[in-house]
Motif scaffolding. Structure first.
Motif, PDB file in Angstrom:
ATOM      1  N   TYR A   1       0.873  -1.178   0.000  1.00 28.80           N
ATOM      2  CA  TYR A   1       0.000   0.000   0.000  1.00 28.80           C
ATOM      3  C   TYR A   1       0.906   1.222   0.000  1.00 28.80           C
ATOM      4  O   TYR A   1       1.702   1.426   0.923  1.00 28.80           O
ATOM      5  CB  TYR A   1      -0.911   0.011   1.225  1.00 28.80           C
ATOM      6  N   ALA A   2       0.791   2.027  -1.062  1.00 25.21           N
ATOM      7  CA  ALA A   2       1.627   3.217  -1.221  1.00 25.21           C
ATOM      8  C   ALA A   2       0.853   4.461  -0.823  1.00 25.21           C
ATOM      9  O   ALA A   2      -0.259   4.692  -1.306  1.00 25.21           O
ATOM     10  CB  ALA A   2       2.075   3.327  -2.672  1.00 25.21           C
TER      11      ALA A   2
ATOM     12  N   VAL B   1      10.210   5.699  -0.075  1.00 20.50           N
ATOM     13  CA  VAL B   1      10.612   5.927  -1.468  1.00 20.50           C
ATOM     14  C   VAL B   1      10.892   7.415  -1.637  1.00 20.50           C
ATOM     15  O   VAL B   1       9.999   8.245  -1.465  1.00 20.50           O
ATOM     16  CB  VAL B   1       9.501   5.464  -2.442  1.00 20.50           C
ATOM     17  N   GLU B   2      12.119   7.756  -1.949  1.00 21.62           N
ATOM     18  CA  GLU B   2      12.521   9.157  -2.058  1.00 21.62           C
ATOM     19  C   GLU B   2      11.888   9.847  -3.255  1.00 21.62           C
ATOM     20  O   GLU B   2      11.519  11.019  -3.188  1.00 21.62           O
ATOM     21  CB  GLU B   2      14.053   9.263  -2.149  1.00 21.62           C
ATOM     22  N   GLU B   3      11.749   9.126  -4.364  1.00 24.18           N
ATOM     23  CA  GLU B   3      11.146   9.684  -5.571  1.00 24.18           C
ATOM     24  C   GLU B   3       9.875   8.914  -5.875  1.00 24.18           C
ATOM     25  O   GLU B   3       9.922   7.776  -6.334  1.00 24.18           O
ATOM     26  CB  GLU B   3      12.120   9.601  -6.757  1.00 24.18           C
ATOM     27  N   SER B   4       8.722   9.533  -5.623  1.00 21.85           N
ATOM     28  CA  SER B   4       7.460   8.808  -5.802  1.00 21.85           C
ATOM     29  C   SER B   4       7.229   8.397  -7.245  1.00 21.85           C
ATOM     30  O   SER B   4       6.506   7.445  -7.528  1.00 21.85           O
ATOM     31  CB  SER B   4       6.291   9.664  -5.317  1.00 21.85           C
TER      32      SER B   4
ATOM     33  N   THR C   1       5.551   6.449   1.135  1.00 17.73           N
ATOM     34  CA  THR C   1       5.723   5.346   2.068  1.00 17.73           C
ATOM     35  C   THR C   1       5.066   4.101   1.486  1.00 17.73           C
ATOM     36  O   THR C   1       3.918   4.143   1.041  1.00 17.73           O
ATOM     37  CB  THR C   1       5.081   5.669   3.423  1.00 17.73           C
ATOM     38  N   LEU C   2       5.818   2.994   1.478  1.00 22.16           N
ATOM     39  CA  LEU C   2       5.286   1.718   1.012  1.00 22.16           C
ATOM     40  C   LEU C   2       5.146   0.770   2.202  1.00 22.16           C
ATOM     41  O   LEU C   2       6.141   0.425   2.855  1.00 22.16           O
ATOM     42  CB  LEU C   2       6.231   1.081  -0.013  1.00 22.16           C
TER      43      LEU C   2
END
Length: 346
Positions: free
Chosen positions: A6-7, A29-32, A15-16
């Motif tokens: 779930y992102a 995750v720094e780059e969505s 956030t994953l």
């Protein structure tokens, strides 16, 4: 094996939350944009989104799960709260497969379940924010009353009659502010339980409009009333109608620059009267213009709360207006400022 995730976007990052064990259960995750389901967020699409299947585009380079574990197939579905996408529910597969109708329906049901949980969390956060603001709002008049009462107790014989009258006036004002807060809370409670009572009757509209503007002016707040055409009678609850006017006028004054004049205009429009309250304040950013009528919503974050109020007024005003057959909305004012308009049937 396969993995579900779930992102949730957090600004430019993401956030994953995954079903993987250990530290990989939560991935930042720094780059969505590297997340395979990012097109759902960027385009506002509900889904489903399938990547890696025969005839479909592959997973993007840089996707953290695909890159680390070699997943080749992606199935994603947006999680929506109202009109906003709050996240993406996804499943990654190592081997390619064909998705059945049941697979897609199951993913849709799970995404709706997540949306219910997101709504609960949003309400919980909204309640926490409200408690913060309410504490701030109540603390100020209570501190004022306590301080002035202590001054009277300890220095009454030293104070001039004029100073005593000034202190008693401040205490009275603080008590009035607490009363207004409590009455607003009671109105919210009645609205939520469907027990907000209205007592409509045929009333002359103009005296009510003049009274609201006069009461603003009586406390040193500049307000003017402009009439466009004839103003006659309406079938409404006069006390609740005045409450709406007070909410809008007070709100306009609160966000106006020092010395600013609040304007109220009334005109006929079809089978309604259209009432507008204008100010030259800071206005409302476009993304908040629908939210400002929600319960406890404030554009200003609770931790930076600097304007008086608990985010209840516009919610109460909307409920009163709609229950009397009208509607209320916000418009930006040309040249800067805000215009709040509402209609009431003639």
């Amino acid at each position: 094996g396969d993995v579900a995730a779930y992102a949730r976007p957090e600004g430019e990052k993401m956030t994953l939350l995954t079903t993987l064990p250990g530290e990989e259960g939560l991935i930042l995750v720094e780059e969505s944009g590297s997340f395979a389901g990012h097109p759902l967020l960027a385009d506002g699409r509900p889904g489903p989104l399938i990547l890696g299947a025969e005839g479909e585009a592959g997973l993007p380079e840089g996707d953290p799960l695909a890159e680390a574990h070699g997943y080749r197939l992606f199935l994603g579905q947006s999680v929506t709260l109202g009109e906003n996408i709050t996240g993406v529910l996804a499943v990654y597969y190592r081997d390619r497969r064909t998705f059945t109708r049941e697979d897609l329906e199951t993913l849709t049901i799970l995404s709706r379940t997540l949306a219910i949980e997101e709504e609960r969390l949003a309400r919980e956060q909204g309640l926490k924010d409200f408690i913060d603001v309410a504490s701030h709002e109540l603390r100020h008049p209570i501190t004022l009353i306590k301080g002035y009462a202590l001054s009277l107790k300890e220095r009454f014989g030293e104070l001039s009659g004029e100073r005593v009258a000034e202190i008693l006036g401040a205490i009275d004002e603080g008590a009035d502010r607490i009363t207004r807060l409590v009455e607003s809370l009671l109105d919210i409670s009645r609205i939520e339980r469907g027990q907000l009572e209205l007592e409509p009757r045929e009333v002359d509209l103009l005296p009510l409009l003049r009274r609201a503007v006069g009461e603003m002016s009586a406390v040193g707040r500049k307000a003017v009333l402009r009439l466009r055409g004839q103003v006659g009678t309406c079938f409404l609850d006069p006390d609740r109608f005045l409450e709406v006017l007070h909410i809008l006028l007070d709100n306009a004054h609160k966000f106006s620059p020092p010395g600013g004049v609040v304007e109220m205009e009334v005109r006929e429009r079809g089978g309604d009267y259209l009432i507008s309250v204008r100010d030259r304040g800071i206005g409302v950013p476009e993304e908040y213009r629908e939210l400002i009528f929600d319960r406890f919503y404030q554009v200003e974050k609770p931790r930076y709360h600097s304007k008086p109020g608990m985010g209840m007024g516009l919610y109460i005003a909307r409920e009163i207006v709609e229950r009397q057959g009208g509607r209320i909305w916000y418009e930006p004012r040309k040249g800067g400022g805000s215009v709040f308009r509402f209609t009431i049937p003639r």
